[in-house]
Enzyme design. Sequence first.
Site, mmCIF file in Angstrom:
data_model
loop_
_atom_site.group_PDB
_atom_site.id
_atom_site.type_symbol
_atom_site.label_atom_id
_atom_site.label_comp_id
_atom_site.label_asym_id
_atom_site.label_seq_id
_atom_site.Cartn_x
_atom_site.Cartn_y
_atom_site.Cartn_z
ATOM 1 N N HIS A 149 1.045 -1.121 -0.397
ATOM 2 C CA HIS A 149 0.273 -0.351 -0.259
ATOM 3 C C HIS A 149 1.098 0.826 0.013
ATOM 4 O O HIS A 149 0.859 2.018 -1.237
ATOM 5 C CB HIS A 149 -1.234 0.192 1.334
ATOM 6 C CG HIS A 149 -1.861 -0.695 1.122
ATOM 7 N ND1 HIS A 149 -3.112 -1.618 0.764
ATOM 8 C CD2 HIS A 149 -1.933 -2.564 2.166
ATOM 9 C CE1 HIS A 149 -3.375 -2.254 0.368
ATOM 10 N NE2 HIS A 149 -2.959 -2.779 1.534
ATOM 11 N N ASP B 272 -5.080 -8.177 -3.105
ATOM 12 C CA ASP B 272 -5.325 -8.456 -1.957
ATOM 13 C C ASP B 272 -6.909 -8.590 -1.544
ATOM 14 O O ASP B 272 -6.850 -10.105 -1.052
ATOM 15 C CB ASP B 272 -5.059 -7.106 -1.665
ATOM 16 C CG ASP B 272 -5.008 -6.034 -0.290
ATOM 17 O OD1 ASP B 272 -5.057 -7.520 0.325
ATOM 18 O OD2 ASP B 272 -5.046 -4.688 0.316
HETATM 19 ZN ZN LIG Z 1 -3.010 -7.332 2.980
#
Ligand SMILES: [Zn+2]
Length: 447
Positions: A269, A320
Amino acid sequence: MTATPRTYWLEHAWLGAHVEPGVAVEVRDGRVTAVRPDTPAPPPGAEVLRGLTLPGLANAHSHAFHRALRSTVQVGSGTFWTWREVMYATAGRLTPDTYHSLARATYAEMALAGITTVGEFHYVHHAPGGTPYADPNAMGEALIEAAAEAGVRITLLDTAYLSSGFGQPPTTHQLRFSDGDADAWAQRCSVLKERDHARIGAAIHSVRAVPAEQLATVARWAEERRAPLHVHLSEQTAENDACREAHGCTPAQLLALHGVLGPRTTGVHNTHLTAEDIALIGGSGTGTCMCPTTERDLADGIGPAAALQNEGSPLSLGSDSHAVIDLLEEARAMELNERLRTRTRGHWTAAALLRAATADGHAALGWDDTGRIEAGARADLTTIGLDSVRTAGPLPGLGAETAVFAATAADVRHTVVAGRHVVRDGAHTLVPDVPGALAQAVEALRA
Ligand SMILES: [Zn+2]
């Protein structure tokens, strides 16, 4: 794996910088032995791949069990933190058997989407309450087996998850994630064995979940094995605030202080960073895994991927939470997010986005010899049809732009892993009914 040599003929092939028409690829023992451009027609006996063939796609960040949350979590409003409560409830119901079934189906969905390697960020280690299974790695083994059955490679990023926040013990939901301390985590992980299709890497769930004085234990374990090390980093501003309060610095600074950053480390991220954080991450060669479909789904924000790359951070991509599984969508979303933020176009070329989805994604997962169509590389290929309603009609030579900016996972025709067709003409060759397998596995986890 193909023991006997085999020739693939690629109608169009992306060879790293451009698309070539008519390329013969020779494969032996799961590796490419020769690449011959200027081959206008298929050689006799060649396996023909019509469309545009890319190196296999790497999904560098996955939590397989989140597939069970698809659509369920779209009802109502809230934030990342309210979504997390629903996610914990599902995690609480997993067993080695149900997790195996769900992961096998999810990885089969990935193969259908052209993904040949998955990086599984795995932290559901123990039975509810934290009691180890008879085999303390029963859950990790279930994931490795699921990948084998679905025909994809896996890097099991075994994750240290020891606390619920700075100085706070795990919550009830999190007890099954925790080994107690980083030494016990390392001891358990050290038992896991690599196989032809499986590598073992390490992960730090986040600076919230591993006490600062134990970060170095995880980093050392990865360093000794030259294994990839992943960490969720600054996905939420609340994590930054809590880290500053506890340690007087940002999460990236804390990781740097404890030896976590470096070329085998990937920050997942990397959303809410300071300019100093970006310089630290880039300057240390730490990678960045962007998960744009999840980051937008969870209302996280847009990470500074372009600035990170400019400072030296290689980029990879992950699906994800599996709100969707489509690496082509992840790739274009990274560029399109940057367009929205800057109101200018063209931050990455299609070739640069494909590099993140292939070679750089594989490198982030410890598969350095994978993700390129060249002699010596592993024979992992993904073919995108150029004749669907989405992809028909590109100018000659613009296949990569079509693949990245118009194609979807539904356009994947063939997926070849180690020289073996895992997906042929859009059908999985090992898991006969992938939608059925998904429906059954998700149903088994309903409350
Ligand atoms: Zn994750």
